[in-house]
Design a protein around this motif. Sequence first.
Motif, PDB file in Angstrom:
ATOM      1  N   ILE A  73       0.842  -1.201   0.000  1.00 17.72           N
ATOM      2  CA  ILE A  73       0.000   0.000   0.000  1.00 17.72           C
ATOM      3  C   ILE A  73       0.879   1.253   0.000  1.00 17.72           C
ATOM      4  O   ILE A  73       0.620   2.210  -0.728  1.00 17.72           O
ATOM      5  CB  ILE A  73      -0.971  -0.017   1.202  1.00 17.72           C
ATOM      6  N   ILE A  74       1.927   1.227   0.792  1.00 19.34           N
ATOM      7  CA  ILE A  74       2.842   2.375   0.861  1.00 19.34           C
ATOM      8  C   ILE A  74       3.620   2.510  -0.440  1.00 19.34           C
ATOM      9  O   ILE A  74       3.712   3.600  -1.010  1.00 19.34           O
ATOM     10  CB  ILE A  74       3.781   2.247   2.084  1.00 19.34           C
ATOM     11  N   LYS A  75       4.177   1.405  -0.933  1.00 17.97           N
ATOM     12  CA  LYS A  75       4.933   1.430  -2.196  1.00 17.97           C
ATOM     13  C   LYS A  75       4.070   1.925  -3.351  1.00 17.97           C
ATOM     14  O   LYS A  75       4.521   2.717  -4.176  1.00 17.97           O
ATOM     15  CB  LYS A  75       5.426   0.022  -2.553  1.00 17.97           C
ATOM     16  N   GLY A  76       2.845   1.415  -3.427  1.00 14.77           N
ATOM     17  CA  GLY A  76       1.954   1.730  -4.546  1.00 14.77           C
ATOM     18  C   GLY A  76       1.259   3.072  -4.428  1.00 14.77           C
ATOM     19  O   GLY A  76       0.596   3.510  -5.370  1.00 14.77           O
ATOM     20  N   GLY A 112      -6.328   9.061  -4.020  1.00 14.83           N
ATOM     21  CA  GLY A 112      -6.178  10.273  -4.820  1.00 14.83           C
ATOM     22  C   GLY A 112      -6.698  11.533  -4.160  1.00 14.83           C
ATOM     23  O   GLY A 112      -6.548  12.624  -4.698  1.00 14.83           O
ATOM     24  N   ASN A 113      -7.304  11.410  -2.978  1.00 19.72           N
ATOM     25  CA  ASN A 113      -7.855  12.564  -2.256  1.00 19.72           C
ATOM     26  C   ASN A 113      -7.014  12.885  -1.030  1.00 19.72           C
ATOM     27  O   ASN A 113      -6.700  11.991  -0.234  1.00 19.72           O
ATOM     28  CB  ASN A 113      -9.297  12.280  -1.808  1.00 19.72           C
ATOM     29  N   GLU A 114      -6.656  14.161  -0.883  1.00 25.35           N
ATOM     30  CA  GLU A 114      -5.905  14.586   0.289  1.00 25.35           C
ATOM     31  C   GLU A 114      -6.886  14.754   1.449  1.00 25.35           C
ATOM     32  O   GLU A 114      -7.912  15.430   1.312  1.00 25.35           O
ATOM     33  CB  GLU A 114      -5.171  15.900   0.002  1.00 25.35           C
ATOM     34  N   VAL A 115      -6.570  14.115   2.577  1.00 24.03           N
ATOM     35  CA  VAL A 115      -7.435  14.161   3.753  1.00 24.03           C
ATOM     36  C   VAL A 115      -6.594  14.448   4.993  1.00 24.03           C
ATOM     37  O   VAL A 115      -5.421  14.092   5.056  1.00 24.03           O
ATOM     38  CB  VAL A 115      -8.224  12.842   3.951  1.00 24.03           C
ATOM     39  N   THR A 116      -7.216  15.096   5.958  1.00 25.20           N
ATOM     40  CA  THR A 116      -6.584  15.358   7.244  1.00 25.20           C
ATOM     41  C   THR A 116      -7.510  14.823   8.326  1.00 25.20           C
ATOM     42  O   THR A 116      -8.702  15.143   8.331  1.00 25.20           O
ATOM     43  CB  THR A 116      -6.344  16.863   7.456  1.00 25.20           C
TER      44      THR A 116
END
Length: 146
Positions: A73-76, A112-116
């Motif tokens: 998940i991190i690599k991809g 693809g969405n930036e979330v906080t």
Amino acid sequence: MKKALFSFLFILTASVEMMAQTSSADQEIIQLSKDKWQWMADKEADKLSQLFHEKSVFVHMGGSWGKDREINIIKGGMIHYKKADIHSISVNIIDSTAILLNRITLLAVVGGNEVTNPFEVTEVYVKQNGAWKLGSLSFTKLNTNN
């Protein structure tokens, strides 16, 4: 009297040394956790793979899985842990197990969405052959409406 004073000083010295060792181990775990957040942000899968125990588990808002899936998940880039702002941190060491709690605000890219999101993150480390390995990483989303 001398014997009692000597015994007191011996116990005091031993106690100070034990506290220093505990503090040193706590600091080692805290630094390892901070390094882990940076490695996740930098997508340094090789370093993370060395840190994660073979039987490690990861609990996210969307499910739970093991080491191989987390590394992939991190690599991809399916989850990109861009930045973890750490607000508080504590460590409890029990024998060869360290439990670290982080209260963080995590900036991530998911699908693809930036979330906080605000999280309480539980990290469990086990010491094997002189090295700390991450055994579990769990995210609990915090309710900020309090």
